[in-house]
Design an enzyme around this catalytic site. Structure first.
Site, PDB file in Angstrom:
ATOM      1  N   HIS A 100      32.668  75.000  91.084  1.00 11.40           N
ATOM      2  CA  HIS A 100      33.664  74.372  90.211  1.00 11.40           C
ATOM      3  C   HIS A 100      34.531  73.512  91.128  1.00 11.40           C
ATOM      4  CE1 HIS A 100      33.038  78.315  88.173  1.00 11.40           C
ATOM      5  NE2 HIS A 100      33.257  77.667  87.045  1.00 11.40           N
ATOM      6  N   ASP A 103      37.123  75.509  92.921  1.00 11.81           N
ATOM      7  CA  ASP A 103      36.674  76.452  93.959  1.00 11.81           C
ATOM      8  C   ASP A 103      36.737  75.789  95.325  1.00 11.81           C
ATOM      9  OD1 ASP A 103      35.739  77.939  91.792  1.00 11.81           O
ATOM     10  OD2 ASP A 103      33.666  77.243  92.049  1.00 11.81           O
TER      11      ASP A 103
HETATM   12  C1  XLS Z   1      31.780  82.612  83.141  1.00 14.56           C
HETATM   13  C2  XLS Z   1      30.746  81.660  83.478  1.00 14.56           C
HETATM   14  C3  XLS Z   1      31.107  80.668  84.569  1.00 14.56           C
HETATM   15  C4  XLS Z   1      30.160  79.519  84.569  1.00 14.56           C
HETATM   16  C5  XLS Z   1      30.634  78.319  85.300  1.00 14.56           C
HETATM   17  O1  XLS Z   1      31.555  83.567  82.445  1.00 14.56           O
HETATM   18  O2  XLS Z   1      29.575  82.356  83.779  1.00 14.56           O
HETATM   19  O3  XLS Z   1      31.155  81.299  85.806  1.00 14.56           O
HETATM   20  O4  XLS Z   1      28.916  79.878  85.062  1.00 14.56           O
HETATM   21  O5  XLS Z   1      31.842  77.847  84.812  1.00 14.56           O
END
Ligand code: XLS
Ligand code: NI
Ligand code: NI
Length: 439
Positions: A100, A103
């Site tokens: 993300h 991140d």
């Molecule tokens: C949350 C999601 C997230 C996505 C990416 O539950 O799995 O981590 O994979 O935003």
């Protein structure tokens, strides 16, 4: 650059008899299966957020894991995470990562400041990618953490929020292209509702589609040729999320004419939350020509939330990989470990061990699924079960030659159905056990 995972050696394939916890027992990256190496078939990816960011914080307690990587300064931490991430991927032989925007670098006071920070960190990442030969599987934007997104992002009631998230996604897409990725994920973190009493559902869905169309237009402008993915999830953080499951998301994409650019990123734990199996979600995506990528993790049948555990269930992985092979394998997608170790497994090496077991589980699942298909008994059974559609009245229906009147006449003449055969579920389950245990 110091070493962060100092207790983790280079992890190699040692085979099923190895007792070395830092060795692959089943994942032999160079093994050729279906014309490619397992490494090429499986395309494992590290999730930046869990591996480098999650510290075990939960609703009832602070973090248990030290993910400070030797610094308290936020930008220094962002840089240290790059070193730590590439060190771990390199030691484990993981060739992809997913991220993300937030991140990678902490959000600044303005969009410009956030973007400058991302430029600094992404330059470093690009150098590391070259140094280690590591690619990016997909990128995404975190449109759920900041309080501005309390009512959603693309589906927010406030148009200013929509404008802000467009700016954020624009930059996240640019980063995705910068890293050479062929995937961009939309996970609708707060795209849903808590109560319909305050919600204009129709407008919210139309707006979500507007946002996705703008993303497609911008992709063309910046030369992003990869796939967009919707990652369905039924609930959490909102009570009801719009991308409930694969069938719902595909229906949405069809309504808004978005099926050309979009596919599904299926997360195993999200399937569980939706009351489906992992295989079901993959099958729905596959039969609709919408299978794209996988978030590899597992939930807990006894808990109603996204526990994001490292995948260890070989049966589930086998049936999942069966769908992937039937789909012709991954194209732009792969297996992203959207997974974290349990809060009590607080050491950095536990993160590595989680990835090792996850990779072994999916390698085994892939090998068993390959054998199942080669064995042929399941496929043959299914083909026989539907044999009535290949001749006689079945073929005639498929060829479009029948209508209610002709079928009524046929049924009348037939009297009653006398040709039903057993579904043989128990036998088929025994075939899976046999193939699995004789690998
Ligand atoms: C949350 C999601 C997230 C996505 C990416 O539950 O799995 O981590 O994979 O935003
Ligand atoms: Ni996910
Ligand atoms: Ni999830």
């Amino acid at each position: 650059m110091g070493e962060f995972f100092e207790n983790v050696p280079e992890v190699k394939y040692e085979g099923p008899d190895s007792k070395n916890k830092f060795a692959y027992k089943f994942y032999d990256p160079k093994k050729i299966v279906r014309g490619k190496t397992l490494e090429e078939q499986l395309k494992f990816a590290m999730a930046w957020w869990h591996t480098l960011g999650a510290d075990g914080t939960d609703m009832f307690g602070v973090g248990t894991m030290d993910k400070s990587f030797g610094t308290n300064d936020p930008m220094d931490l962002a840089k240290a995470k790059v070193d730590a991430g590439f060190e771990m991927m390199n030691k484990l032989g993981i060739k992809y990562f997913c991220f993300h925007d937030r991140d990678l670098a902490p959000e600044g006071a303005t969009i410009a400041e956030s973007n400058e920070r991302l430029d600094v960190i992404s330059d470093i990442i690009v150098d590391k990618q070259k140094e280690f030969g590591i690619n990016c599987l997909w990128g995404t934007a975190n449109c759920f953490n900041n309080p501005r997104y309390m009512h959603g992002a693309g589906t927010a009631p406030n148009a200013d929020v929509f404008a802000f998230v467009a700016a954020q996604i624009k930059k996240a897409m640019e980063l995705t292209v910068k890293f050479g990725a062929n995937g961009y994920v939309f996970w609708g973190g707060r795209e849903g509702y808590e109560t319909l009493l305050n919600t204009d559902m129709g407008l919210e869905l139309d707006n979500m589609a507007r946002l996705l169309h703008m993303a497609c237009d911008y992709a063309d402008k910046i030369g992003f040729k990869g796939d967009f993915y919707i990652e369905p999830k039924p609930k959490e953080p909102t009570k009801h999320q719009y991308d409930f499951d694969a069938a719902t998301a595909i229906g949405f994409l069809r309504k808004y004419d978005l099926t050309d650019r979009f596919k599904m990123n299926i997360e195993a734990n999200h399937a569980t939350l939706a009351g489906h199996t992992f295989q079901h979600e993959l099958r729905v995506a596959r039969v609709n020509g919408m299978f794209g990528s996988i978030d590899a993790n597992q939930g807990d049948e006894l808990l109603g939330w996204d526990t994001d555990q490292f995948p260890t269930n070989i049966y589930t992985a086998t049936l999942g990989m069966y769908e992937v092979i039937k789909n012709g394998g991954f194209t732009n997608g792969g297996l992203n470990f959207d997974a974290k170790q349990r809060r009590g497994s607080y050491r950095l090496e536990d993160t590595a061990i989680g990835h090792i077991i996850g990779m072994d589980t999916f390698a085994l699942g892939y090998l068993i699924a390959d054998k199942l298909i080669e064995d042929g008994r399941i496929d043959e059974f299914v083909a026989n079960r539907y044999a009535s559609w290949t001749t006689g009245i079945g073929k005639s229906i498929i060829d479009g030659k029948e209508d209610f009147e002709s079928l009524a006449a046929y049924a009348e003449k037939m009297g009653d159905v006398t040709t039903n055969i057993s579904g043989e579920q128990e036998y088929l389950e025994s075939v899976i056990n046999q193939v699995m245990l004789s690998l």
